[in-house]
Design a protein around this motif. Structure first.
Motif, PDB file in Angstrom:
ATOM      1  N   TYR A 145       0.841  -1.196   0.000  1.00  0.00           N
ATOM      2  CA  TYR A 145       0.000   0.000   0.000  1.00  0.00           C
ATOM      3  C   TYR A 145       0.879   1.251   0.000  1.00  0.00           C
ATOM      4  N   PRO A 146       0.354   2.386  -0.477  1.00  0.00           N
ATOM      5  CA  PRO A 146       1.144   3.622  -0.477  1.00  0.00           C
ATOM      6  C   PRO A 146       1.271   4.181   0.930  1.00  0.00           C
ATOM      7  N   SER A 147       2.376   4.847   1.210  1.00  0.00           N
ATOM      8  CA  SER A 147       2.585   5.425   2.537  1.00  0.00           C
ATOM      9  C   SER A 147       1.600   6.555   2.808  1.00  0.00           C
ATOM     10  N   LYS A 148       0.994   7.086   1.728  1.00  0.00           N
ATOM     11  CA  LYS A 148      -0.040   8.109   1.863  1.00  0.00           C
ATOM     12  C   LYS A 148      -1.026   7.949   0.715  1.00  0.00           C
ATOM     13  N   PHE A 149      -2.319   7.850   1.052  1.00  0.00           N
ATOM     14  CA  PHE A 149      -3.335   7.748   0.015  1.00  0.00           C
ATOM     15  C   PHE A 149      -3.587   9.123  -0.597  1.00  0.00           C
ATOM     16  N   SER A 150      -3.620   9.185  -1.930  1.00  0.00           N
ATOM     17  CA  SER A 150      -3.875  10.443  -2.623  1.00  0.00           C
ATOM     18  C   SER A 150      -4.687  10.141  -3.883  1.00  0.00           C
ATOM     19  N   GLY A 151      -5.213  11.182  -4.501  1.00  0.00           N
ATOM     20  CA  GLY A 151      -6.018  10.977  -5.693  1.00  0.00           C
ATOM     21  C   GLY A 151      -7.460  10.668  -5.343  1.00  0.00           C
ATOM     22  N   LYS A 152      -8.146   9.927  -6.221  1.00  0.00           N
ATOM     23  CA  LYS A 152      -9.569   9.671  -6.063  1.00  0.00           C
ATOM     24  C   LYS A 152      -9.892   8.346  -5.376  1.00  0.00           C
ATOM     25  N   THR A 153      -8.882   7.495  -5.202  1.00  0.00           N
ATOM     26  CA  THR A 153      -9.127   6.192  -4.583  1.00  0.00           C
ATOM     27  C   THR A 153      -8.042   5.858  -3.569  1.00  0.00           C
ATOM     28  N   ARG A 154      -8.372   4.905  -2.697  1.00  0.00           N
ATOM     29  CA  ARG A 154      -7.387   4.329  -1.764  1.00  0.00           C
ATOM     30  C   ARG A 154      -7.170   2.882  -2.217  1.00  0.00           C
ATOM     31  N   VAL A 166     -12.698  -0.758   7.426  1.00  0.00           N
ATOM     32  CA  VAL A 166     -12.352   0.373   6.570  1.00  0.00           C
ATOM     33  C   VAL A 166     -12.881   1.687   7.129  1.00  0.00           C
ATOM     34  N   THR A 167     -12.022   2.683   7.186  1.00  0.00           N
ATOM     35  CA  THR A 167     -12.428   4.032   7.572  1.00  0.00           C
ATOM     36  C   THR A 167     -13.275   4.639   6.460  1.00  0.00           C
ATOM     37  N   HIS A 168     -14.455   5.127   6.820  1.00  0.00           N
ATOM     38  CA  HIS A 168     -15.397   5.641   5.815  1.00  0.00           C
ATOM     39  C   HIS A 168     -14.868   6.930   5.173  1.00  0.00           C
ATOM     40  N   PHE A 174     -12.351   2.711  -1.288  1.00  0.00           N
ATOM     41  CA  PHE A 174     -11.285   1.817  -0.863  1.00  0.00           C
ATOM     42  C   PHE A 174     -11.283   0.619  -1.807  1.00  0.00           C
ATOM     43  N   ILE A 175     -10.144   0.330  -2.430  1.00  0.00           N
ATOM     44  CA  ILE A 175     -10.070  -0.746  -3.429  1.00  0.00           C
ATOM     45  C   ILE A 175      -8.965  -1.728  -3.054  1.00  0.00           C
ATOM     46  N   VAL A 176      -9.337  -2.999  -2.972  1.00  0.00           N
ATOM     47  CA  VAL A 176      -8.377  -4.078  -2.720  1.00  0.00           C
ATOM     48  C   VAL A 176      -8.163  -4.829  -4.024  1.00  0.00           C
ATOM     49  N   ASN A 177      -6.966  -4.750  -4.569  1.00  0.00           N
ATOM     50  CA  ASN A 177      -6.632  -5.450  -5.812  1.00  0.00           C
ATOM     51  C   ASN A 177      -6.122  -6.847  -5.495  1.00  0.00           C
ATOM     52  N   ARG A 182     -10.758  -7.350  -8.139  1.00  0.00           N
ATOM     53  CA  ARG A 182     -10.668  -6.339  -7.096  1.00  0.00           C
ATOM     54  C   ARG A 182     -11.963  -6.280  -6.294  1.00  0.00           C
ATOM     55  N   ILE A 183     -11.874  -5.658  -5.111  1.00  0.00           N
ATOM     56  CA  ILE A 183     -13.032  -5.411  -4.274  1.00  0.00           C
ATOM     57  C   ILE A 183     -13.091  -3.916  -3.973  1.00  0.00           C
ATOM     58  N   LYS A 184     -14.252  -3.305  -4.202  1.00  0.00           N
ATOM     59  CA  LYS A 184     -14.442  -1.873  -3.970  1.00  0.00           C
ATOM     60  C   LYS A 184     -15.405  -1.660  -2.806  1.00  0.00           C
ATOM     61  N   VAL A 185     -15.023  -0.743  -1.906  1.00  0.00           N
ATOM     62  CA  VAL A 185     -15.868  -0.432  -0.751  1.00  0.00           C
ATOM     63  C   VAL A 185     -15.801   1.064  -0.460  1.00  0.00           C
ATOM     64  N   LEU A 186     -16.758   1.548   0.367  1.00  0.00           N
ATOM     65  CA  LEU A 186     -16.693   2.913   0.882  1.00  0.00           C
ATOM     66  C   LEU A 186     -16.295   2.874   2.346  1.00  0.00           C
ATOM     67  N   GLY A 187     -17.034   2.183   3.146  1.00  0.00           N
ATOM     68  CA  GLY A 187     -16.696   2.006   4.550  1.00  0.00           C
ATOM     69  C   GLY A 187     -17.384   0.762   5.044  1.00  0.00           C
ATOM     70  N   THR A 188     -16.655  -0.223   5.468  1.00  0.00           N
ATOM     71  CA  THR A 188     -17.271  -1.508   5.787  1.00  0.00           C
ATOM     72  C   THR A 188     -16.294  -2.394   6.540  1.00  0.00           C
ATOM     73  N   THR A 189     -16.765  -3.585   6.905  1.00  0.00           N
ATOM     74  CA  THR A 189     -15.938  -4.591   7.563  1.00  0.00           C
ATOM     75  C   THR A 189     -16.054  -5.882   6.765  1.00  0.00           C
ATOM     76  N   PHE A 190     -14.926  -6.382   6.290  1.00  0.00           N
ATOM     77  CA  PHE A 190     -14.956  -7.569   5.449  1.00  0.00           C
ATOM     78  C   PHE A 190     -13.598  -8.263   5.469  1.00  0.00           C
ATOM     79  N   SER A 191     -13.565  -9.463   4.917  1.00  0.00           N
ATOM     80  CA  SER A 191     -12.296 -10.181   4.796  1.00  0.00           C
ATOM     81  C   SER A 191     -12.110 -10.651   3.364  1.00  0.00           C
ATOM     82  N   VAL A 192     -10.850 -10.882   3.013  1.00  0.00           N
ATOM     83  CA  VAL A 192     -10.487 -11.381   1.694  1.00  0.00           C
ATOM     84  C   VAL A 192      -9.547 -12.561   1.876  1.00  0.00           C
ATOM     85  N   THR A 193      -9.780 -13.629   1.122  1.00  0.00           N
ATOM     86  CA  THR A 193      -8.858 -14.762   1.093  1.00  0.00           C
ATOM     87  C   THR A 193      -8.466 -14.993  -0.359  1.00  0.00           C
TER      88      THR A 193
END
Length: 333
Positions: A145-154, A166-168, A174-177, A182-193
């Motif tokens: 992950y980037p040391s600082k989120f910038s732009g239109k997505t995290r 995830v912080t709303h 918030f995108i997990v590649n 990928r998985i896209k979220v705004l603010g939620t609690t989830f897991s990925v395997t």
């Protein structure tokens, strides 16, 4: 001196096999920081643990019996098992402590600095991302992950298994590649395997809303919304999706480190065991693979706790031996 040499010298000192040079190296390391001294004191306590002094009402005995009883009938625990538990605990502690030295890496791409955290087999870690999102990273997993989120997505990348709170931020999804998906979220609690060598990719949603984007190979995605308390599994071979309820014990696994299984074959459990305890199960007799068990595995236990419970509840007698992070299982002759 690199960390591998330090841990090797510590192991020799605990076993009483170190020479004068190695003794000096360990002594200097212990006295270099207060944290090192605490680590060594704890390792020494584990190593000096005497299995013959264990009483039936002791904490460690009760813990073992509790874990074993979740598989079935009771059985007296041999002194060898307690000795094995001690060795395993020391090795686990060494690996977990060495994690401090080995898993955090930085890289630069353009103007962006990336952090990469890797957790080896037999360990897990929790930390916060730059936006405050809480992450639990499971064994044998990696996140970038980037040391600082910038732009239109995290955005971040993951291999393995992770749980997110995830912080709303409505303006910055918030995108997990996960490879091509990928998985896209705004603010939620989830897991990925999403282990690279697994045939499936899995998302489990606790609360909120996530969008599972599956690559169609043409530069775009087929998107699927997941409801709270449901799981979505992608079969990477067939491309098919399967939806089901979040499994029982899901919260215990992430919050307490307890994995629950029901009527599962020993062959399937072997994959989980390898990641949790960094131990490969080798089936000397192929038929043993098909034996089914129900119970729980705690990441605070170790491979010997698990296999003794299996052994004590197996209808057909089995035996095992441990050698260099491999556990060989067969039917008893």
């Amino acid at each position: 001196m690199n960390s591998d040499t330090i841990w090797e010298n510590i192991g020799k000192k605990l076993a009483g096999e170190s020479n004068s040079t190695e003794e000096t190296t360990v002594h200097d390391w212990i006295n270099s920081t207060d944290e090192n001294k605490k680590v060594f004191d704890r390792l020494q306590q584990i190593w000096q643990y005497n299995p013959h002094s264990i009483k039936p009402d002791s904490g460690i005995y009760n813990k073992f019996q509790h874990r074993k009883n979740q598989f079935g009938k009771r059985k007296i625990v041999s002194p060898f098992v307690f000795y094995a538990l001690r060795i395993s605990a020391v090795l686990f502690f060494l690996v977990s402590t060495a994690l401090i030295f080995k898993t955090l890496k930085s890289s630069v791409s353009g103007d962006v600095v990336y952090q990469e955290i890797s957790v080896p087999k037999g360990s897990r870690s929790s930390f916060n991302l730059p936006d405050g999102t809480k992450v639990w990273l499971a064994n044998n997993s990696k996140i970038k992950y980037p040391s600082k989120f910038s732009g239109k997505t995290r955005e971040l990348e993951i291999e393995g298994e992770a749980y997110f709170e995830v912080t709303h931020n409505e303006k910055m999804p918030f995108i997990v590649n996960i490879g091509e998906n990928r998985i896209k979220v705004l603010g939620t609690t989830f897991s990925v395997t999403a282990y690279p060598d697994d045939n499936t990719v899995r998302a489990d949603l606790v609360k909120g809303k996530i969008q599972f984007d599956i690559s169609n190979g043409a530069g775009s995605y087929n998107s699927y919304l997941l409801k709270p308390s449901y799981s979505l599994v992608l079969d990477k071979t067939s491309g098919k999706l399967y939806e089901s309820r979040v499994p029982d014990g899901f919260y215990d696994y992430w919050e307490k480190g307890i994995y629950e299984f029901r009527n599962e074959t020993l062959e399937n459990l072997a994959f989980k065991i390898d990641r949790i305890f960094n131990t490969q199960i080798v089936f000397v007799d192929e038929e043993v693979k098909t034996k089914r068990f129900s119970g729980t595995i705690s990441i605070d236990d170790n491979i010997f706790t698990f296999i003794e419970a299996v052994k004590s509840t197996s209808v057909e007698p089995i035996e095992y031996h441990y050698e260099k992070n491999k556990l060989y299982i067969k039917y008893k002759n």
